[in-house]
Write a protein that holds these residues in place. Structure first.
Motif, PDB file in Angstrom:
ATOM      1  N   GLY A   1       8.475  21.253   7.642  1.00  0.00           N
ATOM      2  CA  GLY A   1       7.593  20.616   8.612  1.00  0.00           C
ATOM      3  C   GLY A   1       7.396  21.414   9.882  1.00  0.00           C
ATOM      4  O   GLY A   1       6.441  21.176  10.631  1.00  0.00           O
ATOM      5  N   ASP A   2       8.280  22.374  10.157  1.00  0.00           N
ATOM      6  CA  ASP A   2       8.149  23.183  11.370  1.00  0.00           C
ATOM      7  C   ASP A   2       6.905  24.076  11.303  1.00  0.00           C
ATOM      8  O   ASP A   2       6.602  24.662  10.263  1.00  0.00           O
ATOM      9  N   VAL A   3       6.217  24.156  12.427  1.00  0.00           N
ATOM     10  CA  VAL A   3       5.085  25.077  12.572  1.00  0.00           C
ATOM     11  C   VAL A   3       5.522  26.180  13.525  1.00  0.00           C
ATOM     12  O   VAL A   3       5.912  25.902  14.665  1.00  0.00           O
ATOM     13  N   VAL A   4       5.477  27.411  13.072  1.00  0.00           N
ATOM     14  CA  VAL A   4       5.925  28.560  13.864  1.00  0.00           C
ATOM     15  C   VAL A   4       4.707  29.384  14.277  1.00  0.00           C
ATOM     16  O   VAL A   4       3.891  29.758  13.440  1.00  0.00           O
ATOM     17  N   SER A   5       4.565  29.631  15.572  1.00  0.00           N
ATOM     18  CA  SER A   5       3.471  30.479  16.058  1.00  0.00           C
ATOM     19  C   SER A   5       4.065  31.610  16.885  1.00  0.00           C
ATOM     20  O   SER A   5       4.961  31.389  17.700  1.00  0.00           O
ATOM     21  N   MET A   6       3.556  32.813  16.653  1.00  0.00           N
ATOM     22  CA  MET A   6       4.004  33.983  17.398  1.00  0.00           C
ATOM     23  C   MET A   6       2.788  34.736  17.904  1.00  0.00           C
ATOM     24  O   MET A   6       1.927  35.143  17.115  1.00  0.00           O
ATOM     25  N   LYS A   7       2.708  34.898  19.227  1.00  0.00           N
ATOM     26  CA  LYS A   7       1.567  35.578  19.821  1.00  0.00           C
ATOM     27  C   LYS A   7       1.435  36.980  19.260  1.00  0.00           C
ATOM     28  O   LYS A   7       2.380  37.754  19.257  1.00  0.00           O
ATOM     29  N   GLY A   8       0.252  37.283  18.785  1.00  0.00           N
ATOM     30  CA  GLY A   8      -0.006  38.603  18.248  1.00  0.00           C
ATOM     31  C   GLY A   8       0.258  38.735  16.765  1.00  0.00           C
ATOM     32  O   GLY A   8      -0.085  39.753  16.157  1.00  0.00           O
ATOM     33  N   PHE A   9       0.864  37.702  16.152  1.00  0.00           N
ATOM     34  CA  PHE A   9       1.207  37.773  14.734  1.00  0.00           C
ATOM     35  C   PHE A   9       0.516  36.690  13.911  1.00  0.00           C
ATOM     36  O   PHE A   9       0.169  36.900  12.759  1.00  0.00           O
ATOM     37  N   GLY A  10       0.339  35.509  14.501  1.00  0.00           N
ATOM     38  CA  GLY A  10      -0.229  34.392  13.754  1.00  0.00           C
ATOM     39  C   GLY A  10       0.727  33.219  13.717  1.00  0.00           C
ATOM     40  O   GLY A  10       1.671  33.136  14.515  1.00  0.00           O
ATOM     41  N   ARG A  11       0.484  32.321  12.777  1.00  0.00           N
ATOM     42  CA  ARG A  11       1.381  31.179  12.658  1.00  0.00           C
ATOM     43  C   ARG A  11       1.472  30.703  11.218  1.00  0.00           C
ATOM     44  O   ARG A  11       0.587  30.957  10.401  1.00  0.00           O
ATOM     45  N   PHE A  12       2.554  29.988  10.945  1.00  0.00           N
ATOM     46  CA  PHE A  12       2.783  29.469   9.602  1.00  0.00           C
ATOM     47  C   PHE A  12       3.536  28.146   9.678  1.00  0.00           C
ATOM     48  O   PHE A  12       4.107  27.794  10.719  1.00  0.00           O
ATOM     49  N   LYS A  13       3.515  27.426   8.555  1.00  0.00           N
ATOM     50  CA  LYS A  13       4.208  26.142   8.467  1.00  0.00           C
ATOM     51  C   LYS A  13       5.221  26.192   7.336  1.00  0.00           C
ATOM     52  O   LYS A  13       4.928  26.723   6.256  1.00  0.00           O
ATOM     53  N   VAL A  14       6.412  25.679   7.586  1.00  0.00           N
ATOM     54  CA  VAL A  14       7.425  25.557   6.537  1.00  0.00           C
ATOM     55  C   VAL A  14       7.078  24.309   5.741  1.00  0.00           C
ATOM     56  O   VAL A  14       7.287  23.180   6.200  1.00  0.00           O
ATOM     57  N   LEU A  15       6.507  24.494   4.565  1.00  0.00           N
ATOM     58  CA  LEU A  15       6.046  23.359   3.762  1.00  0.00           C
ATOM     59  C   LEU A  15       7.184  22.648   3.046  1.00  0.00           C
ATOM     60  O   LEU A  15       7.214  21.418   2.968  1.00  0.00           O
ATOM     61  N   ASP A  16       8.135  23.425   2.528  1.00  0.00           N
ATOM     62  CA  ASP A  16       9.237  22.813   1.785  1.00  0.00           C
ATOM     63  C   ASP A  16      10.372  23.812   1.611  1.00  0.00           C
ATOM     64  O   ASP A  16      10.145  25.025   1.543  1.00  0.00           O
ATOM     65  N   VAL A  17      11.583  23.293   1.577  1.00  0.00           N
ATOM     66  CA  VAL A  17      12.758  24.093   1.223  1.00  0.00           C
ATOM     67  C   VAL A  17      13.118  23.671  -0.192  1.00  0.00           C
ATOM     68  O   VAL A  17      13.585  22.554  -0.428  1.00  0.00           O
ATOM     69  N   GLU A  18      12.874  24.564  -1.153  1.00  0.00           N
ATOM     70  CA  GLU A  18      12.889  24.178  -2.555  1.00  0.00           C
ATOM     71  C   GLU A  18      14.252  24.265  -3.225  1.00  0.00           C
ATOM     72  O   GLU A  18      14.402  23.820  -4.356  1.00  0.00           O
ATOM     73  N   GLY A  19      15.231  24.820  -2.546  1.00  0.00           N
ATOM     74  CA  GLY A  19      16.565  24.869  -3.153  1.00  0.00           C
ATOM     75  C   GLY A  19      17.209  26.240  -3.029  1.00  0.00           C
ATOM     76  O   GLY A  19      16.646  27.164  -2.427  1.00  0.00           O
TER      77      GLY A  19
END
Length: 261
Positions: free
Chosen positions: A228-246
């Motif tokens: 659920g975390d959304v990570v944003s880094m200036k100059g790189f972009g951003r992504f979301k942790v959709l699931d921790v699968e195991g």
């Protein structure tokens, strides 16, 4: 002034906003004032609600101009006031062009053009980018200025006009999914895999304050991420942790990531 114990729940960089939000809440409760804010990111909205929930005489309404809006304006008011019909002061800035190259522009190109005119980020809501151009949700009071001054976006001549919210051409953000295998859920480890950079190159911008996790400033490379975390880094972009699968037999963690494109 906000009590010292409240600050303990927030990052030091957030103190100025905590002070402002606390004043809005206090004025609504004690002076029966209504405040319409500029656009807030989800973290700021969370802070505002946290402070408002401490006072039973205050209510908050959020609206970003569309159902899926990320950045939203707020109205802070006494609890007895009806807010459903309050004007949020949001309009659509329609950015188009006769130049076919406009289909190549992205979110950063349009945002950069707006900020380059001296517009503050908190006057701009979500940007809906398509091949035809961009529909930017903006504070109503800057509309006339942009009509008179916005002539280009990334060196492409543009035409701008103001349209009502009913004309919004909404574009849902797309996520490019990938599954990565990491030794731990540390911020630097996950981010280095997502952005395909060395751990060393990722650590520097994190420590420099260029990273936010779910819109909260994070400067610790070892900060643990979760689904659920959304990570944003200036100059790189951003992504979301959709699931921790195991965890695999070798002890590595499988993580499903959605990268914003």
């Amino acid at each position: 002034m906000v009590q010292r114990e409240i600050y303990e729940h927030f990052h030091p960089d957030e103190k100025s906003f905590v002070d402002r939000a606390s004043e809005w809440v206090e004025r609504a409760a004690d002076r029966h004032e209504t405040k319409r804010t500029d656009f807030l990111d989800p973290r700021q909205a969370h802070i505002l609600f946290t402070l408002a929930n401490r006072n039973p005489d205050v209510q908050v309404r959020l609206d970003g101009g569309s159902e899926q809006a990320e950045r939203k304006k707020a109205i802070v008011a006494p609890d007895y006031k009806t807010l459903e019909d309050e004007d949020m002061g949001i309009v659509v800035l329609d950015i188009s062009s006769d130049d076919r190259r406009i289909s190549e522009l992205d979110h950063g190109d349009y945002l950069g053009a707006l900020l380059g005119l001296g517009i503050k980020r908190d006057k701009i809501g979500d940007l809906h980018v398509s091949e035809e151009g961009c529909h930017a949700l903006i504070a109503q009071e800057i509309g006339d200025f942009l009509i008179g001054h916005m002539k280009q976006a990334h060196r492409i001549d543009v035409i701008v006009s103001i349209r009502p919210l009913t004309a919004l051409r909404e574009v849902i953000s797309k996520l490019e999914e990938q599954v990565i295998s990491v030794a731990s859920m540390r911020l630097d480890g996950v981010a280095s895999d997502v952005f395909r950079l060395s751990r060393t190159k990722i650590v520097a911008p994190i420590k420099a304050g260029r990273c936010r996790v779910s819109w909260k400033p994070v400067e610790d490379p070892s900060h643990p991420l979760k689904a659920g975390d959304v990570v944003s880094m200036k100059g790189f972009g951003r992504f979301k942790v959709l699931d921790v699968e195991g965890v695999s037999k070798s002890g590595r963690i499988r993580v499903r990531i959605g990268k914003f494109v």
